[in-house]
Design a protein around this motif. Structure first.
Motif, mmCIF file in Angstrom:
data_model
loop_
_atom_site.group_PDB
_atom_site.id
_atom_site.type_symbol
_atom_site.label_atom_id
_atom_site.label_comp_id
_atom_site.label_asym_id
_atom_site.label_seq_id
_atom_site.Cartn_x
_atom_site.Cartn_y
_atom_site.Cartn_z
ATOM 1 N N SER A 1 -22.209 -15.252 -63.557
ATOM 2 C CA SER A 1 -23.544 -15.392 -62.483
ATOM 3 C C SER A 1 -24.169 -16.363 -63.252
ATOM 4 O O SER A 1 -24.113 -16.883 -64.430
ATOM 5 N N LEU A 2 -25.134 -17.147 -62.224
ATOM 6 C CA LEU A 2 -26.165 -17.923 -62.720
ATOM 7 C C LEU A 2 -27.524 -17.074 -62.896
ATOM 8 O O LEU A 2 -27.841 -16.295 -62.162
ATOM 9 N N CYS A 3 -28.256 -17.503 -64.139
ATOM 10 C CA CYS A 3 -29.612 -17.329 -64.340
ATOM 11 C C CYS A 3 -30.379 -18.295 -63.717
ATOM 12 O O CYS A 3 -30.643 -19.143 -64.414
ATOM 13 N N PRO A 4 -31.096 -17.929 -62.634
ATOM 14 C CA PRO A 4 -32.032 -19.220 -62.104
ATOM 15 C C PRO A 4 -33.232 -19.152 -62.733
ATOM 16 O O PRO A 4 -34.000 -18.138 -63.328
ATOM 17 N N PRO A 5 -33.891 -20.484 -62.434
ATOM 18 C CA PRO A 5 -35.512 -20.346 -62.898
ATOM 19 C C PRO A 5 -36.076 -19.476 -62.058
ATOM 20 O O PRO A 5 -35.847 -19.154 -60.829
ATOM 21 N N ASP A 6 -37.437 -19.087 -62.663
ATOM 22 C CA ASP A 6 -38.166 -18.188 -61.827
ATOM 23 C C ASP A 6 -39.466 -18.787 -61.561
ATOM 24 O O ASP A 6 -40.423 -19.233 -62.591
ATOM 25 N N PRO A 7 -40.118 -19.254 -60.474
ATOM 26 C CA PRO A 7 -41.096 -19.828 -60.032
ATOM 27 C C PRO A 7 -42.369 -19.216 -60.385
ATOM 28 O O PRO A 7 -43.520 -19.832 -60.439
ATOM 29 N N LYS A 8 -42.291 -18.096 -60.441
ATOM 30 C CA LYS A 8 -43.401 -17.163 -60.627
ATOM 31 C C LYS A 8 -43.765 -16.970 -62.116
ATOM 32 O O LYS A 8 -44.935 -16.506 -62.431
ATOM 33 N N LEU A 9 -43.071 -17.361 -62.963
ATOM 34 C CA LEU A 9 -43.351 -17.360 -64.419
ATOM 35 C C LEU A 9 -43.672 -18.881 -64.904
ATOM 36 O O LEU A 9 -43.237 -19.922 -64.445
ATOM 37 N N PRO A 10 -44.515 -18.809 -65.971
ATOM 38 C CA PRO A 10 -44.916 -20.252 -66.580
ATOM 39 C C PRO A 10 -43.811 -20.989 -66.840
ATOM 40 O O PRO A 10 -42.891 -20.685 -67.630
ATOM 41 N N GLY A 11 -43.712 -22.193 -66.351
ATOM 42 C CA GLY A 11 -42.725 -23.324 -66.739
ATOM 43 C C GLY A 11 -41.290 -22.886 -66.284
ATOM 44 O O GLY A 11 -40.219 -23.401 -66.525
ATOM 45 N N GLY A 12 -41.414 -22.075 -65.221
ATOM 46 C CA GLY A 12 -40.029 -21.542 -64.685
ATOM 47 C C GLY A 12 -39.178 -20.623 -65.401
ATOM 48 O O GLY A 12 -38.212 -20.061 -64.940
ATOM 49 N N GLY A 13 -39.736 -19.984 -66.301
ATOM 50 C CA GLY A 13 -39.069 -18.861 -67.079
ATOM 51 C C GLY A 13 -37.857 -19.421 -68.152
ATOM 52 O O GLY A 13 -37.824 -20.654 -68.469
ATOM 53 N N LEU A 14 -37.409 -18.501 -68.753
ATOM 54 C CA LEU A 14 -36.255 -18.811 -69.765
ATOM 55 C C LEU A 14 -34.918 -19.655 -69.158
ATOM 56 O O LEU A 14 -34.615 -20.110 -70.118
ATOM 57 N N CYS A 15 -34.974 -19.545 -67.900
ATOM 58 C CA CYS A 15 -33.587 -20.172 -67.506
ATOM 59 C C CYS A 15 -33.918 -21.612 -66.852
ATOM 60 O O CYS A 15 -33.120 -22.023 -66.420
ATOM 61 N N GLN A 16 -35.433 -22.019 -67.022
ATOM 62 C CA GLN A 16 -35.593 -23.212 -66.240
ATOM 63 C C GLN A 16 -35.069 -24.349 -66.999
ATOM 64 O O GLN A 16 -34.777 -24.506 -68.558
ATOM 65 N N PRO A 17 -34.142 -25.384 -66.606
ATOM 66 C CA PRO A 17 -33.569 -26.529 -67.017
ATOM 67 C C PRO A 17 -34.644 -27.079 -67.790
ATOM 68 O O PRO A 17 -35.742 -27.264 -67.372
ATOM 69 N N PRO A 18 -34.309 -27.683 -69.099
ATOM 70 C CA PRO A 18 -32.986 -27.971 -69.806
ATOM 71 C C PRO A 18 -32.575 -26.757 -70.699
ATOM 72 O O PRO A 18 -31.943 -26.873 -71.536
ATOM 73 N N ARG A 19 -33.339 -25.584 -70.690
ATOM 74 C CA ARG A 19 -33.168 -24.686 -71.354
ATOM 75 C C ARG A 19 -31.641 -23.936 -71.238
ATOM 76 O O ARG A 19 -31.315 -23.638 -70.349
ATOM 77 N N LYS A 20 -31.043 -23.518 -72.211
ATOM 78 C CA LYS A 20 -29.876 -22.737 -72.413
ATOM 79 C C LYS A 20 -30.129 -21.223 -72.989
ATOM 80 O O LYS A 20 -30.953 -21.066 -73.955
ATOM 81 N N HIS A 21 -29.813 -20.437 -71.839
ATOM 82 C CA HIS A 21 -29.966 -19.009 -71.894
ATOM 83 C C HIS A 21 -28.800 -18.256 -71.352
ATOM 84 O O HIS A 21 -28.281 -18.712 -70.357
ATOM 85 N N PHE A 22 -28.858 -17.148 -72.010
ATOM 86 C CA PHE A 22 -27.767 -16.235 -71.664
ATOM 87 C C PHE A 22 -28.662 -14.830 -71.333
ATOM 88 O O PHE A 22 -29.147 -14.446 -71.840
ATOM 89 N N ASP A 23 -28.276 -14.225 -69.923
ATOM 90 C CA ASP A 23 -28.861 -13.353 -69.464
ATOM 91 C C ASP A 23 -27.611 -11.962 -69.196
ATOM 92 O O ASP A 23 -27.205 -12.155 -68.236
ATOM 93 N N MET A 24 -27.483 -11.284 -70.026
ATOM 94 C CA MET A 24 -26.286 -10.260 -70.158
ATOM 95 C C MET A 24 -26.494 -9.182 -69.891
ATOM 96 O O MET A 24 -27.691 -8.658 -69.565
ATOM 97 N N SER A 25 -25.292 -8.378 -69.805
ATOM 98 C CA SER A 25 -25.440 -6.943 -69.550
ATOM 99 C C SER A 25 -26.000 -5.988 -70.926
ATOM 100 O O SER A 25 -26.300 -6.642 -71.840
ATOM 101 N N GLU A 26 -26.653 -5.311 -70.651
ATOM 102 C CA GLU A 26 -27.609 -4.498 -71.726
ATOM 103 C C GLU A 26 -26.579 -3.918 -72.651
ATOM 104 O O GLU A 26 -26.608 -4.091 -73.934
ATOM 105 N N ALA A 27 -25.390 -3.489 -72.258
ATOM 106 C CA ALA A 27 -24.256 -3.268 -73.027
ATOM 107 C C ALA A 27 -24.041 -4.127 -74.147
ATOM 108 O O ALA A 27 -23.676 -3.798 -75.346
ATOM 109 N N MET A 28 -23.868 -5.476 -73.794
ATOM 110 C CA MET A 28 -23.554 -6.764 -74.520
ATOM 111 C C MET A 28 -24.566 -7.042 -75.556
ATOM 112 O O MET A 28 -24.523 -7.270 -76.794
ATOM 113 N N TYR A 29 -25.702 -7.052 -74.965
ATOM 114 C CA TYR A 29 -26.921 -7.348 -75.643
ATOM 115 C C TYR A 29 -27.373 -6.299 -76.923
ATOM 116 O O TYR A 29 -27.605 -6.890 -77.817
#
Length: 265
Positions: free
Chosen positions: A119-147
């Motif tokens: 899946s895609l982790c999209p930017p969040d316009p409600k968070l400052p700077g678009g959040g953790l998934c705002q380009p050009p940031r590289k981010h993994f948002d995974m299942s809790e079991a893997m985390y």
């Protein structure tokens, strides 16, 4: 850590309701190249969080279109990635080795995991700077079991990670789910070994009178072709090219090889 905004869930567009139409696709996947031998990439750096809970229910579906990840064989070893890594669906199905590093409190030292992009982790316009998934940031948002296999606690927040592309280990050959009607065919391609991602798909009927017809990516790993009444009642062959340029063919031989499936619409 569920703070990145809701995932988008594209809807598959049915051309028309299915009537009394049966299209038998006899699929026997033959690897014409060693698709399980994809070279590992070098290490890069990113950050990681998780969403949902230990059941993984929130990670089902996703922008790659796999649906029930347990049924399709991906299970909890899944992750969403930011847009710079997702690359407009092209990374769907790719596998990564991920390890936490450079954080003595949050990292489970010496641990690593393998996850598949679903899946895609999209930017969040409600968070400052678009959040953790705002380009050009590289981010993994995974299942809790893997985390929690790489973090010391589910409350560690966004942790620094290293990641690298690795071959996907899949048993049973490439698999297909087929939907459609006489004028439209939609094929979900999954369980892809080697590079894991899919660059192109073509289809051909069993009559032998037609050439390979390219399909287009409808969304995720769902590939479609329209105006197909001439394929009605035929067994189908699919030619799949993975992201590393290797290709596989599912011939309409109807033989009893491993990976054979028959789908009816």
């Amino acid at each position: 850590m569920q703070a990145l905004g809701e995932r988008s869930r594209p809807e598959m567009a049915m051309a028309t309701p299915m009537h009394a139409f049966a299209l038998a696709a006899v699929i026997s996947v033959v690897a014409l190249a060693a698709s399980t031998a994809a070279a590992s990439g070098g290490w890069d750096v990113a950050d990681a969080t998780f969403y949902g809970d230990m059941s993984g229910k929130a990670t089902m579906g996703g922008d790659c279109g796999y649906g029930d990840l347990f049924t399709q064989g991906y299970g909890l070893a899944n992750t969403a990635v930011s847009g710079v890594l997702f690359n407009n669906y092209e990374t769907c199905g790719a596998c990564y080795e991920v390890r936490c590093f450079n954080d003595t409190r949050g990292c489970r030292q010496g641990s690593s995991i393998h996850v598949t992009v679903t899946s895609l982790c999209p930017p969040d316009p409600k968070l400052p700077g678009g959040g953790l998934c705002q380009p050009p940031r590289k981010h993994f948002d995974m299942s809790e079991a893997m985390y929690t296999r790489i973090a010391t606690t589910p409350y560690a927040g966004s942790i620094p990670i290293q990641f690298r592309r690795v071959p996907c280990a899949k048993a049973g050959g490439i698999k297909f789910q087929i939907k459609g009607n006489p004028w439209w065919i939609l094929v979900l391609v999954y369980n892809v070994g080697g590079s894991g991602d899919v660059a192109s798909v073509s289809v051909r009927g069993s009559s032998g009178s037609g050439s390979w017809r390219p399909m287009e990516r409808e969304w995720g790993q769902n590939w479609q072709i329209t105006k197909t009444p001439e394929l009605m009642g035929q067994a189908l062959s699919f030619q799949v090219t993975t992201g590393d340029g290797k290709w596989n063919v599912s011939p309409n031989s109807g033989g009893g090889e491993d990976g054979d499936e028959t789908e009816k619409l």
